[in-house]
Design a protein around this motif. Structure first.
Motif, PDB file in Angstrom:
ATOM      1  N   ALA A  50      32.542  51.073  53.093  1.00  0.00           N
ATOM      2  CA  ALA A  50      33.860  51.695  53.701  1.00  0.00           C
ATOM      3  C   ALA A  50      34.902  51.823  52.561  1.00  0.00           C
ATOM      4  CB  ALA A  50      34.374  50.621  54.783  1.00  0.00           C
ATOM      5  N   VAL A  51      35.904  52.660  52.727  1.00  0.00           N
ATOM      6  CA  VAL A  51      37.033  52.848  51.958  1.00  0.00           C
ATOM      7  C   VAL A  51      38.283  52.473  52.816  1.00  0.00           C
ATOM      8  CG1 VAL A  51      38.456  54.100  50.352  1.00  0.00           C
ATOM      9  CG2 VAL A  51      35.953  54.169  50.223  1.00  0.00           C
ATOM     10  N   TRP A  52      39.090  51.816  52.329  1.00  0.00           N
ATOM     11  CA  TRP A  52      40.546  51.532  53.160  1.00  0.00           C
ATOM     12  C   TRP A  52      41.590  52.166  52.489  1.00  0.00           C
ATOM     13  CZ3 TRP A  52      42.711  49.552  57.751  1.00  0.00           C
ATOM     14  CH2 TRP A  52      44.003  49.382  57.569  1.00  0.00           C
ATOM     15  N   PHE A 103      35.712  56.214  56.229  1.00  0.00           N
ATOM     16  CA  PHE A 103      37.263  55.673  55.554  1.00  0.00           C
ATOM     17  C   PHE A 103      38.209  55.361  56.673  1.00  0.00           C
ATOM     18  CE2 PHE A 103      35.084  58.731  52.897  1.00  0.00           C
ATOM     19  CZ  PHE A 103      35.563  58.598  51.502  1.00  0.00           C
ATOM     20  N   TYR A 104      38.791  54.197  56.432  1.00  0.00           N
ATOM     21  CA  TYR A 104      39.724  53.759  57.405  1.00  0.00           C
ATOM     22  C   TYR A 104      41.171  54.418  56.900  1.00  0.00           C
ATOM     23  CZ  TYR A 104      36.346  50.591  59.269  1.00  0.00           C
ATOM     24  OH  TYR A 104      34.968  50.311  59.938  1.00  0.00           O
ATOM     25  N   ILE A 105      41.664  55.009  57.700  1.00  0.00           N
ATOM     26  CA  ILE A 105      43.026  55.855  57.267  1.00  0.00           C
ATOM     27  C   ILE A 105      44.192  55.261  57.980  1.00  0.00           C
ATOM     28  CG2 ILE A 105      44.084  57.864  56.725  1.00  0.00           C
ATOM     29  CD1 ILE A 105      41.408  57.586  55.089  1.00  0.00           C
ATOM     30  N   TYR A 155      48.285  52.264  64.416  1.00  0.00           N
ATOM     31  CA  TYR A 155      47.080  53.056  64.396  1.00  0.00           C
ATOM     32  C   TYR A 155      46.314  53.262  63.262  1.00  0.00           C
ATOM     33  CZ  TYR A 155      48.615  54.212  69.263  1.00  0.00           C
ATOM     34  OH  TYR A 155      49.042  54.028  70.505  1.00  0.00           O
ATOM     35  N   VAL A 156      44.923  53.254  63.447  1.00  0.00           N
ATOM     36  CA  VAL A 156      43.934  53.518  62.114  1.00  0.00           C
ATOM     37  C   VAL A 156      43.114  54.661  62.850  1.00  0.00           C
ATOM     38  CG1 VAL A 156      42.271  52.844  60.729  1.00  0.00           C
ATOM     39  CG2 VAL A 156      44.313  51.147  61.096  1.00  0.00           C
ATOM     40  N   LEU A 157      42.815  55.490  61.756  1.00  0.00           N
ATOM     41  CA  LEU A 157      41.781  56.458  61.942  1.00  0.00           C
ATOM     42  C   LEU A 157      40.511  56.201  61.234  1.00  0.00           C
ATOM     43  CD1 LEU A 157      43.446  59.927  61.987  1.00  0.00           C
ATOM     44  CD2 LEU A 157      42.856  58.742  63.770  1.00  0.00           C
ATOM     45  N   GLN A 158      39.237  55.967  61.869  1.00  0.00           N
ATOM     46  CA  GLN A 158      37.928  56.168  61.062  1.00  0.00           C
ATOM     47  C   GLN A 158      37.377  57.377  60.757  1.00  0.00           C
ATOM     48  OE1 GLN A 158      35.210  52.894  62.182  1.00  0.00           O
ATOM     49  NE2 GLN A 158      33.620  54.544  62.263  1.00  0.00           N
TER      50      GLN A 158
END
Length: 363
Positions: free
Chosen positions: A105-107, A149-151, A91-94
């Motif tokens: 964007a920032v990963w 931001f992709y977290i 899972y990833v949160l944007q």
């Protein structure tokens, strides 16, 4: 006389060795149990409010992600980029204000190495702070309005789960090897950039095992696929590790200066300065190869090689006293200072520090 002299020599040697060694943690099992919830009074048992100052299991983190996606839909979007070796979703949160135009964007990924629990704690902290301060903090609001931001709170989901249930100090993934009983691959040696050269091991039982081939681990392959797809927009890659109190950037695999060194060095300097301003904690910063050690197949080298001009790896607190068992009492200050550093890096993306080599960083 010779025997007496030998005995005296051995006693002196024993005293000397005792003087250069010291016990940091007298009861290791007790410290582990403090962090894994074996106490009935565990704060995380409270269902009324999520506690960001304790460590959380994978199940708790994923439930929290669903809750963020449900209750903060104006800033949060949740999605899966694939599955782990053992079939767990990745899972990833944007995080960011929805916009009609495509934003830079920032990963940020955490938990590449299973035992580094402060990593997932920081990723959750970042999301919490970004959402809570959006309304009143102009810097945060500007960042979320202009950037996505992709977290990824837990990169190595199988290994992290294993570190909670079986081996607190497990590092690697949990993939099986057909020739050896040893399991797992170092997910930070498995990237397709100078794969399995210096600083990585070809033996499956070693902690720095590079894997049978690049991107052999489904977790690495999934993240690499996502970043390749979005590399035109992703301008910064940040991986959160522990421990050493360092901020590292390419190259990892060789002693050389990256083409856009001035811009990256300035960003690193601003980040550690912002971090220091919170509690006076000093971080070293510089190329990973010279600041920490040489390693091949690392994620920051891969990100940089694939056109992401700012690629960083944080090594959070501490410098070895607690090591991977960083107490929960230090989650707040560690995450607070790291938040300042990450915001400094992100803010720098909105300013112009670019040359032709920044746009094509691997020439």
């Amino acid at each position: 006389f010779a025997i007496d002299l030998a005995i005296m020599s051995i006693m002196c040697l024993s005293d000397f060795l005792s003087s250069i060694h010291s016990v940091f943690i007298s009861n290791l099992q007790k410290e582990i149990e403090k962090q894994t919830g074996y106490r009935s009074s565990r704060k995380r048992r409270s269902e009324s409010q999520y506690d960001y100052e304790v460590y959380h299991s994978l199940e708790e983190i994923q439930s929290w992600m669903f809750e963020m996606n449900k209750t903060q839909s104006h800033l949060v979007d949740m999605f899966s980029i694939g599955k782990s070796y053992e079939g767990r979703p990745l899972y990833v949160l944007q995080i960011g204000k929805r916009s009609r135009h495509q934003k830079k964007a920032v990963w940020i990924d955490c938990g590449v190495h299973a035992r580094e629990w402060i990593g997932p704690a920081f990723c959750q902290w970042f999301v919490k702070e970004a959402i809570n301060s959006y309304q009143y903090d102009s810097v945060t609001r500007r960042l979320l309005n202009q950037l996505n931001f992709y977290i990824m709170p837990v990169f190595n989901v199988d290994g992290y789960h294993f570190s909670w249930t079986t081996d607190r100090f497990w590092r690697k993934t949990r993939s099986k090897n057909h020739k050896f009983h040893c399991r797992g691959v170092d997910a930070n040696r498995n990237w397709k950039v100078k794969w399995c050269e210096e600083g990585a091991s070809s033996h499956p039982c070693d902690d720095t095992y590079c894997g049978p081939f690049p991107e052999s681990e489904p977790e690495v392959k999934a993240v690499a696929k996502f970043l390749r797809k979005h590399k035109k927009r992703v301008k910064a890659y940040i991986s959160i590790h522990a421990y050493a109190q360092m901020l590292l950037y390419p190259y990892s695999y060789k002693y050389a200066t990256i083409p856009n060194f001035n811009c990256v060095e300035l960003a690193a300097h601003n980040a550690v300065t912002a971090l220091y301003s919170a509690y006076g904690v000093r971080y070293r910063y510089g190329p990973a190869s010279t600041t920490l050690y040489v390693s091949s197949g690392s994620s920051i080298d891969w990100a940089y090689r694939n056109g992401i001009p700012y690629a960083f790896a944080f090594e959070l607190r501490d410098t070895g006293y607690f090591g991977f068992l960083l107490p929960e009492s230090l989650i707040n200050p560690t995450c607070t200072e790291t938040m300042r550093a990450v915001k400094a890096i992100a803010s720098g993306l909105l300013k112009k520090c670019e040359t032709d080599r920044d746009r094509f960083p691997y020439i």
